[in-house]
Each structure stands twice: as C-alpha cells, then as structure tokens.
Design a protein around this motif. Structure first.
Motif, PDB file in Angstrom:
ATOM      1  N   VAL A 243       0.830  -1.209   0.000  1.00 31.79           N
ATOM      2  CA  VAL A 243       0.000   0.000   0.000  1.00 31.79           C
ATOM      3  C   VAL A 243       0.866   1.261   0.000  1.00 31.79           C
ATOM      4  CG1 VAL A 243      -1.657   1.300   1.411  1.00 31.79           C
ATOM      5  CG2 VAL A 243      -1.943  -1.135   1.112  1.00 31.79           C
ATOM      6  N   GLU A 244       2.063   1.163   0.643  1.00 33.77           N
ATOM      7  CA  GLU A 244       2.943   2.327   0.715  1.00 33.77           C
ATOM      8  C   GLU A 244       3.480   2.731  -0.671  1.00 33.77           C
ATOM      9  OE1 GLU A 244       3.315  -0.610   2.059  1.00 33.77           O
ATOM     10  OE2 GLU A 244       5.181  -1.468   1.302  1.00 33.77           O
ATOM     11  N   ASP A 245       3.371   1.822  -1.660  1.00 28.65           N
ATOM     12  CA  ASP A 245       3.858   2.135  -3.014  1.00 28.65           C
ATOM     13  C   ASP A 245       2.795   2.829  -3.864  1.00 28.65           C
ATOM     14  OD1 ASP A 245       6.369   0.795  -2.610  1.00 28.65           O
ATOM     15  OD2 ASP A 245       5.244  -1.096  -2.698  1.00 28.65           O
ATOM     16  N   VAL A 246       1.624   3.032  -3.297  1.00 25.59           N
ATOM     17  CA  VAL A 246       0.517   3.624  -4.062  1.00 25.59           C
ATOM     18  C   VAL A 246       0.354   5.078  -3.647  1.00 25.59           C
ATOM     19  CG1 VAL A 246      -1.984   3.535  -4.383  1.00 25.59           C
ATOM     20  CG2 VAL A 246      -0.671   1.422  -4.309  1.00 25.59           C
ATOM     21  N   ASP A 247       0.132   5.965  -4.632  1.00 25.82           N
ATOM     22  CA  ASP A 247      -0.021   7.392  -4.324  1.00 25.82           C
ATOM     23  C   ASP A 247      -1.482   7.772  -4.079  1.00 25.82           C
ATOM     24  OD1 ASP A 247       2.836   8.453  -4.882  1.00 25.82           O
ATOM     25  OD2 ASP A 247       2.396   7.109  -6.546  1.00 25.82           O
ATOM     26  N   TRP A 248      -2.394   7.126  -4.826  1.00 22.36           N
ATOM     27  CA  TRP A 248      -3.817   7.453  -4.692  1.00 22.36           C
ATOM     28  C   TRP A 248      -4.639   6.183  -4.727  1.00 22.36           C
ATOM     29  CZ3 TRP A 248      -4.695  12.199  -3.232  1.00 22.36           C
ATOM     30  CH2 TRP A 248      -3.816  13.211  -3.622  1.00 22.36           C
ATOM     31  N   VAL A 249      -5.664   6.129  -3.907  1.00 22.80           N
ATOM     32  CA  VAL A 249      -6.647   5.045  -3.991  1.00 22.80           C
ATOM     33  C   VAL A 249      -7.991   5.681  -4.314  1.00 22.80           C
ATOM     34  CG1 VAL A 249      -7.886   3.256  -2.725  1.00 22.80           C
ATOM     35  CG2 VAL A 249      -5.418   3.496  -2.435  1.00 22.80           C
ATOM     36  N   ILE A 250      -8.615   5.195  -5.373  1.00 22.61           N
ATOM     37  CA  ILE A 250      -9.963   5.681  -5.730  1.00 22.61           C
ATOM     38  C   ILE A 250     -10.927   4.532  -5.488  1.00 22.61           C
ATOM     39  CG2 ILE A 250     -11.434   6.682  -7.508  1.00 22.61           C
ATOM     40  CD1 ILE A 250      -8.985   7.840  -8.834  1.00 22.61           C
ATOM     41  N   PRO A 251     -11.660   4.591  -4.356  1.00 28.09           N
ATOM     42  CA  PRO A 251     -12.628   3.527  -4.089  1.00 28.09           C
ATOM     43  C   PRO A 251     -13.982   3.893  -4.685  1.00 28.09           C
ATOM     44  CG  PRO A 251     -12.484   4.984  -2.188  1.00 28.09           C
ATOM     45  CD  PRO A 251     -11.615   5.591  -3.274  1.00 28.09           C
ATOM     46  N   HIS A 252     -14.820   2.887  -4.894  1.00 26.83           N
ATOM     47  CA  HIS A 252     -16.212   3.167  -5.255  1.00 26.83           C
ATOM     48  C   HIS A 252     -16.819   4.054  -4.175  1.00 26.83           C
ATOM     49  CE1 HIS A 252     -20.292   2.910  -6.379  1.00 26.83           C
ATOM     50  NE2 HIS A 252     -20.649   2.077  -5.423  1.00 26.83           N
ATOM     51  N   GLN A 253     -17.646   4.999  -4.607  1.00 32.75           N
ATOM     52  CA  GLN A 253     -18.193   5.992  -3.664  1.00 32.75           C
ATOM     53  C   GLN A 253     -19.617   5.587  -3.291  1.00 32.75           C
ATOM     54  OE1 GLN A 253     -16.097   9.002  -3.135  1.00 32.75           O
ATOM     55  NE2 GLN A 253     -14.547   7.899  -4.303  1.00 32.75           N
ATOM     56  N   ALA A 254     -19.744   4.724  -2.277  1.00 29.76           N
ATOM     57  CA  ALA A 254     -21.077   4.287  -1.838  1.00 29.76           C
ATOM     58  C   ALA A 254     -21.421   4.860  -0.474  1.00 29.76           C
ATOM     59  CB  ALA A 254     -21.145   2.765  -1.773  1.00 29.76           C
ATOM     60  N   ILE A 258     -17.822   3.212   4.564  1.00 28.58           N
ATOM     61  CA  ILE A 258     -17.237   2.041   3.882  1.00 28.58           C
ATOM     62  C   ILE A 258     -15.814   2.380   3.447  1.00 28.58           C
ATOM     63  CG2 ILE A 258     -17.338   0.581   1.802  1.00 28.58           C
ATOM     64  CD1 ILE A 258     -20.358   0.742   1.869  1.00 28.58           C
ATOM     65  N   GLN A 259     -15.641   3.566   2.881  1.00 30.32           N
ATOM     66  CA  GLN A 259     -14.322   3.969   2.384  1.00 30.32           C
ATOM     67  C   GLN A 259     -13.304   4.047   3.529  1.00 30.32           C
ATOM     68  OE1 GLN A 259     -15.990   7.536   0.650  1.00 30.32           O
ATOM     69  NE2 GLN A 259     -15.766   6.710  -1.412  1.00 30.32           N
ATOM     70  N   GLU A 260     -13.742   4.609   4.655  1.00 32.03           N
ATOM     71  CA  GLU A 260     -12.825   4.726   5.791  1.00 32.03           C
ATOM     72  C   GLU A 260     -12.472   3.350   6.356  1.00 32.03           C
ATOM     73  OE1 GLU A 260     -14.659   7.539   8.422  1.00 32.03           O
ATOM     74  OE2 GLU A 260     -14.120   9.241   7.149  1.00 32.03           O
ATOM     75  N   ALA A 261     -13.456   2.429   6.334  1.00 29.74           N
ATOM     76  CA  ALA A 261     -13.181   1.075   6.824  1.00 29.74           C
ATOM     77  C   ALA A 261     -12.189   0.359   5.892  1.00 29.74           C
ATOM     78  CB  ALA A 261     -14.488   0.287   6.936  1.00 29.74           C
ATOM     79  N   VAL A 262     -12.332   0.577   4.577  1.00 29.01           N
ATOM     80  CA  VAL A 262     -11.381  -0.025   3.619  1.00 29.01           C
ATOM     81  C   VAL A 262      -9.977   0.528   3.891  1.00 29.01           C
ATOM     82  CG1 VAL A 262     -10.709  -0.102   1.171  1.00 29.01           C
ATOM     83  CG2 VAL A 262     -13.094  -0.495   1.813  1.00 29.01           C
ATOM     84  N   ALA A 263      -9.895   1.827   4.102  1.00 26.63           N
ATOM     85  CA  ALA A 263      -8.585   2.450   4.383  1.00 26.63           C
ATOM     86  C   ALA A 263      -7.977   1.848   5.648  1.00 26.63           C
ATOM     87  CB  ALA A 263      -8.749   3.961   4.527  1.00 26.63           C
ATOM     88  N   GLN A 264      -8.820   1.614   6.641  1.00 28.92           N
ATOM     89  CA  GLN A 264      -8.329   1.061   7.906  1.00 28.92           C
ATOM     90  C   GLN A 264      -7.788  -0.353   7.703  1.00 28.92           C
ATOM     91  OE1 GLN A 264     -11.345   0.908  10.920  1.00 28.92           O
ATOM     92  NE2 GLN A 264      -9.870   1.182  12.559  1.00 28.92           N
ATOM     93  N   VAL A 265      -8.552  -1.184   6.954  1.00 21.13           N
ATOM     94  CA  VAL A 265      -8.098  -2.566   6.705  1.00 21.13           C
ATOM     95  C   VAL A 265      -6.772  -2.555   5.945  1.00 21.13           C
ATOM     96  CG1 VAL A 265      -8.652  -4.746   5.542  1.00 21.13           C
ATOM     97  CG2 VAL A 265     -10.464  -3.479   6.710  1.00 21.13           C
ATOM     98  N   LYS A 267      -4.585  -0.241   5.961  1.00 17.62           N
ATOM     99  CA  LYS A 267      -3.613   0.625   6.654  1.00 17.62           C
ATOM    100  C   LYS A 267      -3.163   1.766   5.722  1.00 17.62           C
ATOM    101  CE  LYS A 267      -1.851  -2.838   9.881  1.00 17.62           C
ATOM    102  NZ  LYS A 267      -2.748  -3.948   9.526  1.00 17.62           N
ATOM    103  N   LEU A 268      -4.154   2.384   5.121  1.00 19.76           N
ATOM    104  CA  LEU A 268      -3.917   3.456   4.153  1.00 19.76           C
ATOM    105  C   LEU A 268      -4.274   4.804   4.783  1.00 19.76           C
ATOM    106  CD1 LEU A 268      -3.672   4.000   0.869  1.00 19.76           C
ATOM    107  CD2 LEU A 268      -6.128   4.336   1.114  1.00 19.76           C
ATOM    108  N   PRO A 269      -3.356   5.789   4.744  1.00 22.27           N
ATOM    109  CA  PRO A 269      -3.733   7.111   5.256  1.00 22.27           C
ATOM    110  C   PRO A 269      -4.865   7.703   4.406  1.00 22.27           C
ATOM    111  CG  PRO A 269      -1.397   7.027   4.610  1.00 22.27           C
ATOM    112  CD  PRO A 269      -1.995   5.726   4.207  1.00 22.27           C
ATOM    113  N   LEU A 270      -5.859   8.321   5.069  1.00 19.57           N
ATOM    114  CA  LEU A 270      -7.031   8.840   4.340  1.00 19.57           C
ATOM    115  C   LEU A 270      -6.662   9.915   3.320  1.00 19.57           C
ATOM    116  CD1 LEU A 270     -10.010   9.164   6.856  1.00 19.57           C
ATOM    117  CD2 LEU A 270      -9.713   7.539   4.980  1.00 19.57           C
ATOM    118  N   GLU A 271      -5.500  10.587   3.542  1.00 21.11           N
ATOM    119  CA  GLU A 271      -5.074  11.635   2.599  1.00 21.11           C
ATOM    120  C   GLU A 271      -4.812  11.062   1.208  1.00 21.11           C
ATOM    121  OE1 GLU A 271      -2.742  11.237   5.654  1.00 21.11           O
ATOM    122  OE2 GLU A 271      -4.733  11.872   6.346  1.00 21.11           O
ATOM    123  N   LYS A 272      -4.597   9.740   1.138  1.00 19.26           N
ATOM    124  CA  LYS A 272      -4.332   9.130  -0.173  1.00 19.26           C
ATOM    125  C   LYS A 272      -5.608   8.709  -0.887  1.00 19.26           C
ATOM    126  CE  LYS A 272       0.328   7.221   0.311  1.00 19.26           C
ATOM    127  NZ  LYS A 272       1.096   5.975   0.110  1.00 19.26           N
TER     128      LYS A 272
END
Ligand code: UT7
Length: 327
Positions: A243-254, A258-265, A267-272
C-alpha cells in the motif's frame, strides 16, 4: 494499455439533503453522518444515460484531439441504459457520429468500470485492428430510486464519465485489473422489475413497486469492505507492491464509512483516498471514473504516480485495478 484521456459530466440539478428532508423522514445531519453525502445530481427529464456519456466522451476526445470517426470500439457500463434495446452504447454511437465503431453495453453494477477495463484489455489483446476505444460509465440512478425508502433513496445520484483507451503512449498505464462475482448474494442489491423474472411491466408490477432498487444496506456494507480491501491487496501483491507504493486510492463511492473502513483494513492514510461522495453520492459504475477524471484534471495525479481503483456492487461484483501515470 493506457488511458490516454478522460472526461466526466454531472447534470446541473443538485438535490441537497435538505431537499430530501421535505420528501422523506430524514435529516441532513443523519445522512451526512451515516453516509458522508451532502448532495447529489439529478439528470434533467430529457437527459438519458447516453446523453451523459456523450458530454463526458466529448470532453475526453477533445482533450486528446481524437475524432469520433477514429473510434473502433465503444463500451458503456451501466445498469440504467436509455432503453433495454438498443443498448446505451448504440444510442451513444449515433449521437457521437462514431460510425466505424462497434458498440455494446456491459452490466456489472457499481463495479462496471473495472469490468470495462478488463473487457477492453481483452479486446485489445485479441484484435490488432482495434486501436482507439471509448469506455463510458454512466447512470441515471435517480430514476430507479424508491423515494419512500429512506435508507436507500438518500444514496443515489446521476452522472457519467469516459476514458479514451489505446495500446500505448502517454497517460495512465494499466498494470493489472482483476474482477470477481458471487451470484449467491444477488438479492442483496436488486432491481426486480423490468426483466424476464417478474411479470411484464404492468399495473400489477408498478403496484407491487417492482421497478425500484432494493438494498440490504447493512449486509452489503460489510461485504463491500471485505471485498474492496481484499481485491485491492490481491492486485498489489500480484504486482509485488504494498500500500505504501501507491499514491492514490480511488474507491467506489457508496458510503464514506465504507471507504474509511477499507482504508483502515489496508492501513492506508485517508489523505491518499480520493472522495467525491459528499457532492455526488453513489452513481454506481460512474463514481470511479468521475473521481479519476477530477483527480487527473486538478493535478492531483502526477507522472510517475500509482493509482489503485477498487469497487464493489450488485451481483455481487467486485474488482480492482492498478494504474501508473506515465508522461
Ligand atoms: O454500491 C455498494 C452497495 N451498497 C451500498 O451502497 C449500501 C451500503 N450500506 C449503507 O450505506 C448503509 O447501510 C445505509 C446508509 C444504507 C444505512 O445506514 P446504517 O447505519 O446501516 O443504518 P440502519 O439501516 O442500521 O438504520 C439505523 C437507524 C434505523 O432506525 P432504528 O431502527 O435504529 O430506530 C433506521 O430506521 O437509522 C434509521 N434510518 C434513517 N434515519 C434517518 C435509516 N435511514 C434513515 C434516514 N434518515 N435516511
């Protein structure tokens, strides 16, 4: 393959949470706290899915200087086509004047854009004559909504996006895309009417309210987190990345939770994470390419960066893709 250009289009009319307060027993505060949504767009009465695609497609084609006549293939991902026959893609082909292209629709609900990427990748690999592909994802979800169901009607909005794809050149290079389905849970996000399973469209089917979307909110919430995080990790691992090699994550916007829980699983900072949920709500297959277009155009995605897309939707369907921006 590479996404050479993108475009998006959001209808002008804004439906704010305060407007919904006048329609159902809800509040701006409840909707924003439980979903992260403040407002969503609604297509004008004379706007159909292919019209949203057309505006988005023109923006993508103009960015790149590609003419409609240069298109070899048009794929539209949607669960709200203009008509069941012809496909939204065929209506779009005619409106664009893309006479040389072959056009068809693809239905994978909110994961449509990922399924579209996989399909386009396969076409490009299979047929050397195909050079320029237009992948559009567009939905008029507000016409499927039951405005008496307060848990579901607050979620959905309308909009469309387009990606111009070819084999190589500058743009967002696709490193990997993975898609999955699980038909056993089809009832959890269901539009029962209008297909062959129910009565023909009739007074009876309307009286039974079969032509609106039914959602098992809590169940799909949990599965969405598990599937989106799981497949995102699979794609990264297959590429030897973390995950540290990724600059941006674009999740489905539902739902923002849900998005914050995905980030938590993950271990992705929300700023990304790229969010559009607050202003557009859930536009099914269009949410990811709209967010991608906005993040490209406002300069967030820069050359050399990696972008991870992850989606989940009715079917059930889910998928993830890794893109790399190259000058
Ligand atoms: O595209 C991917 C597909 N999946 C989804 O988009 C859905 C994912 N699920 C969700 O986003 C959430 O489950 C919802 C937003 C649909 C619902 O949120 P929730 O936190 O799961 O709420 P809930 O259904 O458990 O309802 C909690 C309470 C209930 O009241 P009681 O029984 O505790 O008194 C509901 O009646 O909130 C009530 N409620 C509302 N209250 C005000 C439900 N909807 C509303 C509303 N306004 N709009």
């Amino acid at each position: 393959m590479v996404i050479a250009a993108t475009g998006s289009y959001l209808p002008e009319r804004v439906l704010h949470n305060r407007d919904l307060e006048k329609m159902v027993d809800t509040s701006d505060e409840w909707i924003f706290t439980r979903t992260g949504i403040r407002e969503r767009r609604m297509a004008a009465p004379d706007e159909a899915t292919s019209d949203l695609c057309l505006r988005a497609a023109r923006r993508a084609l103009d960015e790149d200087g590609t003419a409609p006549d240069d298109l070899d293939l048009i794929v539209v991902t949607t669960i709200t086509p203009d008509t069941m026959c012809p496909s939204a893609a065929c209506w779009l082909q005619n409106k664009l004047g893309a006479d040389r292209a072959v056009a068809f629709d693809l239905a994978a609900a909110c994961s449509g854009f990922l399924f579209g990427l996989k399909t386009v990748q396969s076409f490009l690999a299979a047929d050397p004559r195909i050079r320029n592909v237009l992948l559009c994802s567009a939905e008029v979800m507000t016409r499927t909504v039951d405005y008496t169901d307060r848990a579901s009607c607050i979620l959905w909005g309308d909009g469309g996006a387009a990606a111009l794809i070819r084999r190589d050149g500058p743009g967002l290079h696709l490193r990997r895309v993975e898609i999955r389905t699980q038909g056993a849970y089809g009832e959890d996000l269901l539009l029962p009417g209008g297909g062959s399973r129910t009565t023909p469209i009739s007074h009876e089917s309307v009286d039974r309210n079969l032509h609106t979307l039914k959602l098992e909110g809590k169940k799909t919430f949990r599965v969405a987190v598990r599937c989106m995080a799981g497949i995102a990790r699979e794609v990264l691992e297959a590429e030897g990345l973390g995950v540290e090699d990724v600059d941006w994550v674009i999740p489905h916007q539902a739902n923002r939770r849900i998005q914050e829980a995905v980030a938590q699983v993950l271990k992705l900072p929300l700023e990304k994470m790229v969010f559009t949920i607050e202003k557009y709500g859930n536009i099914s297959s269009a949410t990811i390419p709209i967010a991608l277009d906005e993040a490209r155009r406002d300069g967030r995605i820069r050359p050399g960066q990696r972008v991870l897309l992850t989606a989940f939707g009715g079917g059930l369907t889910w998928g993830a893709a890794l893109l790399e921006a190259q000058g």
